[in-house]
Design a protein around this motif. Structure first.
Motif, PDB file in Angstrom:
ATOM      1  N   ILE B 238       0.852  -1.207   0.000  1.00 47.64           N
ATOM      2  CA  ILE B 238       0.000   0.000   0.000  1.00 47.64           C
ATOM      3  C   ILE B 238       0.883   1.251   0.000  1.00 47.64           C
ATOM      4  N   ASN B 239       1.973   1.169   0.766  1.00 49.13           N
ATOM      5  CA  ASN B 239       2.892   2.310   0.888  1.00 49.13           C
ATOM      6  C   ASN B 239       3.349   2.823  -0.473  1.00 49.13           C
ATOM      7  N   TRP B 240       3.584   1.902  -1.412  1.00 52.23           N
ATOM      8  CA  TRP B 240       4.096   2.322  -2.732  1.00 52.23           C
ATOM      9  C   TRP B 240       3.054   3.074  -3.550  1.00 52.23           C
ATOM     10  N   PHE B 241       1.800   3.043  -3.084  1.00 56.36           N
ATOM     11  CA  PHE B 241       0.741   3.779  -3.801  1.00 56.36           C
ATOM     12  C   PHE B 241       0.354   5.076  -3.093  1.00 56.36           C
ATOM     13  N   LEU B 242       1.076   5.386  -2.043  1.00 53.65           N
ATOM     14  CA  LEU B 242       0.816   6.629  -1.307  1.00 53.65           C
ATOM     15  C   LEU B 242       1.965   7.604  -1.536  1.00 53.65           C
ATOM     16  N   PRO B 243       1.746   8.913  -1.337  1.00 57.66           N
ATOM     17  CA  PRO B 243       2.757   9.906  -1.708  1.00 57.66           C
ATOM     18  C   PRO B 243       4.195   9.621  -1.256  1.00 57.66           C
ATOM     19  N   PRO B 244       4.434   9.266   0.037  1.00 54.86           N
ATOM     20  CA  PRO B 244       5.844   9.022   0.400  1.00 54.86           C
ATOM     21  C   PRO B 244       6.442   7.849  -0.393  1.00 54.86           C
ATOM     22  N   GLY B 245       5.645   6.791  -0.565  1.00 56.35           N
ATOM     23  CA  GLY B 245       6.108   5.620  -1.321  1.00 56.35           C
ATOM     24  C   GLY B 245       6.321   5.967  -2.786  1.00 56.35           C
ATOM     25  N   LEU B 246       5.409   6.746  -3.343  1.00 54.06           N
ATOM     26  CA  LEU B 246       5.523   7.128  -4.760  1.00 54.06           C
ATOM     27  C   LEU B 246       6.775   7.978  -4.991  1.00 54.06           C
ATOM     28  N   ALA B 247       7.044   8.909  -4.057  1.00 56.90           N
ATOM     29  CA  ALA B 247       8.236   9.761  -4.207  1.00 56.90           C
ATOM     30  C   ALA B 247       9.504   8.913  -4.129  1.00 56.90           C
ATOM     31  N   ALA B 248       9.527   7.977  -3.161  1.00 52.16           N
ATOM     32  CA  ALA B 248      10.699   7.094  -3.014  1.00 52.16           C
ATOM     33  C   ALA B 248      10.844   6.224  -4.256  1.00 52.16           C
ATOM     34  N   SER B 249       9.706   5.734  -4.743  1.00 55.11           N
ATOM     35  CA  SER B 249       9.700   4.863  -5.921  1.00 55.11           C
ATOM     36  C   SER B 249      10.214   5.611  -7.155  1.00 55.11           C
ATOM     37  N   ALA B 250       9.817   6.870  -7.309  1.00 50.62           N
ATOM     38  CA  ALA B 250      10.262   7.664  -8.462  1.00 50.62           C
ATOM     39  C   ALA B 250      11.784   7.791  -8.474  1.00 50.62           C
ATOM     40  N   ILE B 251      12.358   7.977  -7.288  1.00 49.92           N
ATOM     41  CA  ILE B 251      13.825   8.107  -7.202  1.00 49.92           C
ATOM     42  C   ILE B 251      14.494   6.745  -7.431  1.00 49.92           C
ATOM     43  N   ASP B 252      13.902   5.729  -6.798  1.00 51.98           N
ATOM     44  CA  ASP B 252      14.456   4.373  -6.906  1.00 51.98           C
ATOM     45  C   ASP B 252      14.475   3.901  -8.362  1.00 51.98           C
ATOM     46  N   HIS B 253      13.349   4.087  -9.059  1.00 53.00           N
ATOM     47  CA  HIS B 253      13.262   3.644 -10.461  1.00 53.00           C
ATOM     48  C   HIS B 253      14.222   4.426 -11.361  1.00 53.00           C
ATOM     49  N   MET B 254      14.361   5.715 -11.097  1.00 55.10           N
ATOM     50  CA  MET B 254      15.280   6.513 -11.919  1.00 55.10           C
ATOM     51  C   MET B 254      16.713   6.031 -11.717  1.00 55.10           C
ATOM     52  N   HIS B 255      17.018   5.646 -10.475  1.00 54.84           N
ATOM     53  CA  HIS B 255      18.351   5.107 -10.186  1.00 54.84           C
ATOM     54  C   HIS B 255      18.563   3.795 -10.941  1.00 54.84           C
ATOM     55  N   GLY B 256      17.510   2.995 -11.030  1.00 51.12           N
ATOM     56  CA  GLY B 256      17.602   1.711 -11.724  1.00 51.12           C
ATOM     57  C   GLY B 256      17.508   1.848 -13.243  1.00 51.12           C
ATOM     58  N   GLY B 257      17.340   3.063 -13.744  1.00 51.42           N
ATOM     59  CA  GLY B 257      17.291   3.294 -15.197  1.00 51.42           C
ATOM     60  C   GLY B 257      15.895   3.128 -15.783  1.00 51.42           C
TER      61      GLY B 257
END
Lengths: 269, 574
Positions: B238-257
């Motif tokens: 659920i966390n990944w669908f909420l703002p803090p999770g989404l922001a972290a995910s955006a950075i994480d995915h960009m790091h992973g290319g």
């Protein structure tokens, strides 16, 4: 006639500014006393000192023969006040507020409840008892403030601008109550800008300007004092209204200002 | 219509909006400057100057932590853990706001609707004013520090992270504004206020149930418990669908290319911002159109019904609730009035609900820490003490401005044959009763959340509270008369406060905490235990009570000396 209110050398200073200067008042018991003056003349400051809302810088106040400074609580039991801010507790209902006020004046339970009911009926507020005071219109708040000021049956009533923002029907109700009180021997001290009402109600009038008392007496006394029996163009005599007396007593500054205003603010309209 | 042509000064000219913004900023500045004039201004200035380092500490401390923590996460390539500081920042942003007042003089921005201001400008003003509030400044400082931390650890990600965290900040600002604007709306009317109160109680009980449940699961197999693992996985998902999770995910995915996924996460964040903005818009637009938050609509509905009631019914109802009291008439009348005010003050009721609720939050946090072995034993042992200390922090704001709610009604105390001493005494009695109830609720909360505190800790805490309450009441009574501030009904945040009163109360509380700690250490050193602490504070409470009574005797003379300033301040705007 015994004096209800007497002041001697009543003065209030704010630093170097003197708001009220050396006022000697004598209001006889049973009088309906109008206290007039232009904006900033010192009316509210005077009424605040007379009711304990403000401590005088100098001078003394006697109410019903008691010195206000040394018998403040006894004096307050005998007077009722509708101050400028109306002293209402916005988050109470009218019934709750009147009950609170009655208790604070030391009325017993039955009397408070009976008077609350009568006053709310008289003021046409009986149907509004569920509303909070903060949701009342200005006129309704004025009526409630007056009800609160009289619930303990005061001998003297002080009213600061009681007719300001009040519609004609409500004003009629207030006048009816005030005249009833006078008929039963109470003394009323009021300030108002509505000179027609003051003229119709008051038996005595005092005029204050720049903190100094410049006229005091019955309407007839004032007319005589300012030569109001002026001849009109046809040679007949005209009895001037209180408004005309007021303007003459206050001075010609008002008239000059009116003349100048015709040339200024030409962009209006 | 004359004067209403396109060149009229009434039309909203392009340059007017900027001018309006500048004017409002100027207005706020003038209000700030004018608070430093007149009686007590020097004290206010000193209070402000002294409060700035504290404020800076409140902002810089979490920011340094966030920056360093983020740097650590990125250097160890554990990008998914970025959600943790982002959740913490979210909590800091939203929850600190409840217990902080306006950092400067505030005024009701709804007054702006009387001027020719376009709705979108009104919305912008509502959003932009308040950006200097401590929680917002702390939140933004933390996000800036996170950007710096990431920028140092992974320079390639710096710009993307700054962009993501900028939108995360925007999302938080919108969420915060949305929540508080709606809370004020809900607290403004009795029916919704009651519903809101029930909801809060339900949430607090819900948290308690969850804490108990998690503790039981932890006891049966610890982190390896399959049910606990399933719940943890679900919450993480659920966390990944909420703002803090989404922001972290955006950075994480960009790091992973995975730039598409990163962009999608950012869009998700923007979607949340849009939703918050829309909900905020619903409220602000109603305000802009002139909706009044008072109880008038309901009262008007009731009017017809009350008309039907006989006038004697008014008296009959009143008679039922008219009870005799052991207290002097004036005190009991004031007490009844204070109680009615409390019932109708949503903001105050909300503040009273928060401390027991916080005990559960604190218990949940300590429970989570215990799972990771970080919890010290003292947390559960002193939960009651911590809860009481927090309650005191909430109550001091009432004690130091006890006349603020009376507004123009304060004039009545000077025109009626009543001593101000009786009025203040009634207010103190109510505060004391409420504190007693609050302490009881905290005891219950602490007992349910962890375990009942031991008798010696309970008595020591109670005597310490007695001491702190009497000290605060003594000073608070004087400050209430000499430095009153008009309180607006229904407002949760940004109420007017006296800077000097805040500083004094802070100093007094700090002193009380310091004395408590000193007494505790001394008794531990001497090996006398908590009963000796109780004895020390019982003695101090006795002295404080004596001081309180002496202060109460002087209330009338202080009120007489300050009646003009007091009535002037509280009748503003009437």
């Amino acid at each position: 006639m015994t004096a209800a209110i007497t002041t001697t050398g009543l003065t209030r200073r704010y630093g170097d500014f003197v708001a009220v200067q050396n006022i000697d008042l004598r209001v006889a018991a049973g009088q309906f006393y109008g206290f007039l003056g232009p904006n900033g003349a010192g009316k509210s400051t005077t009424i605040k000192m007379l009711t304990g809302l403000l401590t005088p810088s100098a001078g003394s106040i006697q109410v019903l023969g008691m010195d206000f400074a040394s018998h403040a609580l006894e004096v307050k039991r005998q007077i009722g006040v509708v101050p400028e801010g109306m002293a209402l507790f916005g988050r109470l209902t009218a019934t709750e507020y009147l009950r609170f006020v009655g208790q604070m004046y030391g009325l017993d339970r039955a009397t408070t409840l009976q008077r609350t009911e009568e006053l709310l009926e008289f003021m046409n507020l009986a149907g509004e008892t569920k509303k909070l005071i903060t949701d009342y219109s200005h006129g309704m708040q004025k009526k409630l403030a007056l009800a609160a000021a009289v619930i303990h049956g005061p001998k003297i009533l002080f009213l600061d601008e009681p007719f300001e923002g009040v519609d004609a029907i409500a004003a009629g109700t207030l006048k009816q109550m005030l005249q009833g009180m006078i008929a039963r021997g109470a003394t009323i001290f009021l300030t108002s800008h509505v000179l027609e009402i003051v003229e119709r109600l008051c038996t005595h009038v005092a005029i204050i300007n720049h903190g100094q008392l410049i006229a005091d007496g019955s309407l007839e006394d004032l007319r005589a004092g300012v030569h109001t029996q002026a001849d009109d163009a046809n040679g007949t005599t005209t009895k001037l209204t209180l408004e005309e007396i007021f303007i003459r007593v206050i001075g010609k500054e008002t008239g000059e200002a009116r003349e100048n205003s015709e040339q200024e603010l030409s962009w209006l309209g | 219509m004359a004067g209403m042509n396109p060149s009229s000064p009434f039309s909203v000219a392009p340059g007017l909006t900027r001018e309006q913004f500048r004017t409002i900023a100027w207005l706020r500045w003038r209000i700030f400057v004018n608070t430093l004039r007149g009686k007590g201004a020097a004290g206010e200035l000193v209070a402000r100057v002294l409060s700035y380092p504290l404020l800076a500490l409140m902002i810089i401390g979490p920011a340094v932590g966030a920056g360093f923590g983020t740097w650590l996460i990125v250097t160890t390539a554990a990008y998914s853990y970025l959600a943790i500081p982002l959740w913490l920042i979210f909590a800091l942003w939203q929850f600190i706001g409840v217990s902080t007042s306006a950092s400067g003089p505030s005024f009701d921005l709804t007054i702006l609707i009387r001027f020719p201001i376009r709705y979108r400008d009104y919305l912008l003003m509502r959003l932009s004013f308040g950006l200097l509030d401590p929680p917002t400044m702390a939140g933004i400082a933390c996000l800036v520090a996170m950007s710096i931390g990431i920028g140092i650890a992974a320079p390639a990600l710096a710009i993307w992270c700054a962009l993501v965290l900028f939108f995360y900040a925007l999302c938080n600002i919108l969420f915060s504004r949305m929540v508080y604007t709606w809370i004020e709306r809900l607290l403004a009317q009795r029916r919704t206020r009651e519903l809101f109160t029930v909801l809060l109680v339900a949430v607090s009980l819900g948290v308690q149930v969850v804490v108990q449940f998690a503790q039981k699961l932890g006891a049966h197999g610890g982190p390896t418990n399959p049910l606990l693992q399933r719940i943890t996985h679900t919450l993480l998902a659920i966390n990944w669908f909420l703002p803090p999770g989404l922001a972290a995910s955006a950075i994480d995915h960009m790091h992973g290319g995975a730039s598409v996924l990163a962009g999608t996460a950012l869009l998700g964040l923007l979607f949340f911002s849009g939703v918050f903005l829309f909900i905020l818009h619903l409220r602000l637009h109603a305000e802009y159109l002139g909706e009044n938050l008072s109880e008038a609509p309901r009262a008007i509905e009731d009017t017809s019904a009350s008309h039907k009631r006989s006038s004697s019914g008014v008296v009959a109802e009143s008679r039922e609730t008219y009870t005799r009291s052991l207290l002097p008439v004036a005190v009991s009348a004031c007490l009844a009035k204070e109680f009615r005010y409390l019932k109708r003050s949503g903001a105050q009721l909300y503040s009273l609900i928060v401390p027991p609720f916080m005990v559960f939050i604190f218990a949940a946090r300590s429970s989570a820490m215990s799972q990771t072995g970080l919890q010290s034993k003292s947390v559960s042992s002193y939960l009651f003490t911590y809860g009481c200390a927090y309650t005191l922090l909430v109550f001091v704001s009432f004690m130091y401005n006890s006349l603020g709610n009376d507004a123009a009604g304060v004039q009545f105390y000077f025109i009626a044959p009543v001593r101000m001493r009786d009025v203040i005494l009634a207010k103190n009695i109510l505060a004391g009763c409420l504190l007693a109830v609050e302490i009881g609720l905290i005891y219950l909360s602490a007992s349910l959340a962890t375990k009942p505190p031991t008798l010696d800790v309970t008595v020591a805490t109670f005597t310490w509270m007695l001491f702190a309450i009497f000290i605060n009441m003594s000073i608070g009574n004087v400050r209430s008369i000499t430095a009153p501030k008009l309180l607006q009904a229904g407002k949760v945040r940004r109420q007017n406060v006296s800077g000097l009163s805040s500083l004094i109360s802070f100093g007094v509380i700090l002193g009380a905490f310091g004395l408590g700690a000193a007494a505790l250490l001394l008794c531990r050193y001497l090996g006398t235990g908590y009963w000796a602490v109780s004895l020390i504070f019982l003695l101090l409470a006795g002295i404080a009570f004596g001081g309180y009574l002496l202060g109460l005797q002087r209330v009338d003379s202080i009120a007489s000396e300050h009646n003009e300033g007091l009535t002037k301040e509280l009748t503003k705007g009437t």
